[in-house]
Write a protein that holds these residues in place. Structure first.
Motif, PDB file in Angstrom:
ATOM      1  N   VAL A   5      -7.392   6.989   1.441  1.00 51.70           N
ATOM      2  CA  VAL A   5      -7.453   7.280   0.372  1.00 51.70           C
ATOM      3  C   VAL A   5      -6.781   6.407  -0.503  1.00 51.70           C
ATOM      4  O   VAL A   5      -6.676   5.717  -1.419  1.00 51.70           O
ATOM      5  CB  VAL A   5      -9.154   8.065   0.045  1.00 51.70           C
ATOM      6  CG1 VAL A   5      -9.106   8.016  -1.267  1.00 51.70           C
ATOM      7  CG2 VAL A   5      -9.793   8.533   0.647  1.00 51.70           C
ATOM      8  N   VAL A   6      -5.909   7.087  -1.021  1.00 48.20           N
ATOM      9  CA  VAL A   6      -4.657   6.615  -1.872  1.00 48.20           C
ATOM     10  C   VAL A   6      -3.754   5.547  -1.267  1.00 48.20           C
ATOM     11  O   VAL A   6      -3.310   4.800  -2.282  1.00 48.20           O
ATOM     12  CB  VAL A   6      -3.242   7.930  -1.691  1.00 48.20           C
ATOM     13  CG1 VAL A   6      -1.803   7.740  -2.294  1.00 48.20           C
ATOM     14  CG2 VAL A   6      -3.844   9.161  -2.769  1.00 48.20           C
ATOM     15  N   THR A   7      -3.241   5.343   0.022  1.00 49.40           N
ATOM     16  CA  THR A   7      -2.912   3.640   0.314  1.00 49.40           C
ATOM     17  C   THR A   7      -3.980   2.475  -0.015  1.00 49.40           C
ATOM     18  O   THR A   7      -2.815   1.577  -0.809  1.00 49.40           O
ATOM     19  CB  THR A   7      -2.623   4.412   1.715  1.00 49.40           C
ATOM     20  OG1 THR A   7      -1.842   4.765   2.674  1.00 49.40           O
ATOM     21  CG2 THR A   7      -2.242   2.888   2.829  1.00 49.40           C
ATOM     22  N   ILE A   8      -4.856   2.862  -0.294  1.00 50.79           N
ATOM     23  CA  ILE A   8      -6.212   1.981  -0.253  1.00 50.79           C
ATOM     24  C   ILE A   8      -6.082   1.682  -1.897  1.00 50.79           C
ATOM     25  O   ILE A   8      -6.153   0.435  -2.445  1.00 50.79           O
ATOM     26  CB  ILE A   8      -7.719   2.309   0.120  1.00 50.79           C
ATOM     27  CG1 ILE A   8      -7.701   1.922   1.431  1.00 50.79           C
ATOM     28  CG2 ILE A   8      -8.447   0.801  -0.758  1.00 50.79           C
ATOM     29  CD1 ILE A   8      -9.145   2.669   2.466  1.00 50.79           C
ATOM     30  N   VAL A   9      -6.501   2.625  -2.713  1.00 49.56           N
ATOM     31  CA  VAL A   9      -6.437   2.412  -3.867  1.00 49.56           C
ATOM     32  C   VAL A   9      -4.893   1.981  -4.039  1.00 49.56           C
ATOM     33  O   VAL A   9      -4.611   1.209  -4.975  1.00 49.56           O
ATOM     34  CB  VAL A   9      -6.700   3.741  -5.329  1.00 49.56           C
ATOM     35  CG1 VAL A   9      -6.240   3.939  -5.808  1.00 49.56           C
ATOM     36  CG2 VAL A   9      -8.094   4.361  -4.335  1.00 49.56           C
ATOM     37  N   THR A  10      -3.482   2.778  -3.584  1.00 45.98           N
ATOM     38  CA  THR A  10      -2.971   2.069  -4.231  1.00 45.98           C
ATOM     39  C   THR A  10      -2.660   0.528  -3.953  1.00 45.98           C
ATOM     40  O   THR A  10      -2.012  -0.415  -4.390  1.00 45.98           O
ATOM     41  CB  THR A  10      -1.496   2.603  -3.548  1.00 45.98           C
ATOM     42  OG1 THR A  10      -1.673   4.146  -3.641  1.00 45.98           O
ATOM     43  CG2 THR A  10      -0.285   2.155  -3.646  1.00 45.98           C
ATOM     44  N   VAL A  11      -2.676  -0.180  -2.362  1.00 50.24           N
ATOM     45  CA  VAL A  11      -2.267  -1.448  -2.215  1.00 50.24           C
ATOM     46  C   VAL A  11      -3.899  -2.487  -3.206  1.00 50.24           C
ATOM     47  O   VAL A  11      -2.797  -3.424  -3.327  1.00 50.24           O
ATOM     48  CB  VAL A  11      -2.486  -1.476  -0.477  1.00 50.24           C
ATOM     49  CG1 VAL A  11      -3.073  -2.832   0.327  1.00 50.24           C
ATOM     50  CG2 VAL A  11      -1.800  -1.120  -0.019  1.00 50.24           C
ATOM     51  N   MET A  16      -4.993  16.135   4.467  1.00 48.90           N
ATOM     52  CA  MET A  16      -3.569  14.846   4.253  1.00 48.90           C
ATOM     53  C   MET A  16      -3.977  13.410   5.143  1.00 48.90           C
ATOM     54  O   MET A  16      -3.763  12.775   3.748  1.00 48.90           O
ATOM     55  CB  MET A  16      -2.019  15.854   4.500  1.00 48.90           C
ATOM     56  CG  MET A  16      -1.137  14.262   4.293  1.00 48.90           C
ATOM     57  SD  MET A  16       0.092  15.072   4.915  1.00 48.90           S
ATOM     58  CE  MET A  16       0.595  14.334   6.510  1.00 48.90           C
ATOM     59  N   ALA A  17      -4.175  13.012   6.184  1.00 50.24           N
ATOM     60  CA  ALA A  17      -4.468  11.971   6.784  1.00 50.24           C
ATOM     61  C   ALA A  17      -5.284  10.984   5.718  1.00 50.24           C
ATOM     62  O   ALA A  17      -5.365   9.753   5.116  1.00 50.24           O
ATOM     63  CB  ALA A  17      -4.550  12.257   7.725  1.00 50.24           C
ATOM     64  N   VAL A  18      -6.835  11.486   5.462  1.00 51.17           N
ATOM     65  CA  VAL A  18      -8.052  11.107   5.261  1.00 51.17           C
ATOM     66  C   VAL A  18      -7.485  11.328   4.194  1.00 51.17           C
ATOM     67  O   VAL A  18      -8.147  10.203   2.851  1.00 51.17           O
ATOM     68  CB  VAL A  18      -8.418  12.281   5.560  1.00 51.17           C
ATOM     69  CG1 VAL A  18     -10.161  11.621   4.756  1.00 51.17           C
ATOM     70  CG2 VAL A  18      -9.151  12.410   6.941  1.00 51.17           C
ATOM     71  N   LEU A  19      -7.033  11.939   2.918  1.00 51.47           N
ATOM     72  CA  LEU A  19      -6.627  11.502   1.563  1.00 51.47           C
ATOM     73  C   LEU A  19      -5.816  10.807   1.720  1.00 51.47           C
ATOM     74  O   LEU A  19      -5.987   9.635   0.872  1.00 51.47           O
ATOM     75  CB  LEU A  19      -5.965  12.696   0.690  1.00 51.47           C
ATOM     76  CG  LEU A  19      -7.219  13.708   0.347  1.00 51.47           C
ATOM     77  CD1 LEU A  19      -6.334  15.380  -0.005  1.00 51.47           C
ATOM     78  CD2 LEU A  19      -8.447  13.328  -0.238  1.00 51.47           C
TER      79      LEU A  19
END
Length: 144
Positions: free
Chosen positions: A105-111, A99-102
């Motif tokens: 990725v979700v955070t980078i894509v969202t930002v 979950m931390a790794v994904l």
């Protein structure tokens, strides 16, 4: 039973992505189905089911602390606590690491998306996507 959990996880990811909300009803359904899974899996009340409850309580307490710090949403915390009812503690640790790794990725894509669309304010991270994908990753081999 795991197929139903998989459907609930997909619903959680989609609704979190669309509205940044994971409903209490969905989290309650995930939690309420876990004891049925325990019985179907042949878990004994002591120490197996008690261990599941303890693991879920610890996970919920830790992530409720992160919620209090403003680092996670309430629906995310409830979903993690509900999911911790489904897995042995070793698998819960795997779930949290994945979950931390994904989540990164979700955070980078969202930002990046937030900046490319020139939206104002801080982006809201749909962490339920990372949580759901991580749990789906864990149950995938059992389903298929």
């Amino acid at each position: 039973m795991l197929c139903l959990l998989g459907v609930l996880l997909i619903v959680a990811a989609v609704t979190d992505l669309r509205s940044r909300i994971i409903s209490n009803r969905l989290n309650l359904a995930v939690a309420a189905l876990a004891p049925l899974w325990w019985i179907a899996s042949g878990l004994s009340p002591w120490p197996d089911m008690a261990g599941q409850l303890l693991t879920a309580a610890i996970v919920f307490a830790i992530f409720a602390g992160l919620f209090a710090l403003g680092w996670m949403g309430g629906g995310d915390v409830k979903l993690l606590g509900a999911l911790a009812l489904w897995f042995p503690w070793q698998a819960v640790l795997s779930l949290i690491v994945l979950m931390a790794v994904l989540g990164g990725v979700v955070t980078i894509v969202t930002v990046v998306h937030h900046r490319m669309t020139r939206r104002l304010g801080q982006p809201e991270i749909p962490y339920g996507v990372a949580i759901s994908l991580s749990a789906l990753w864990l149950i995938w081999p059992t389903i298929f």
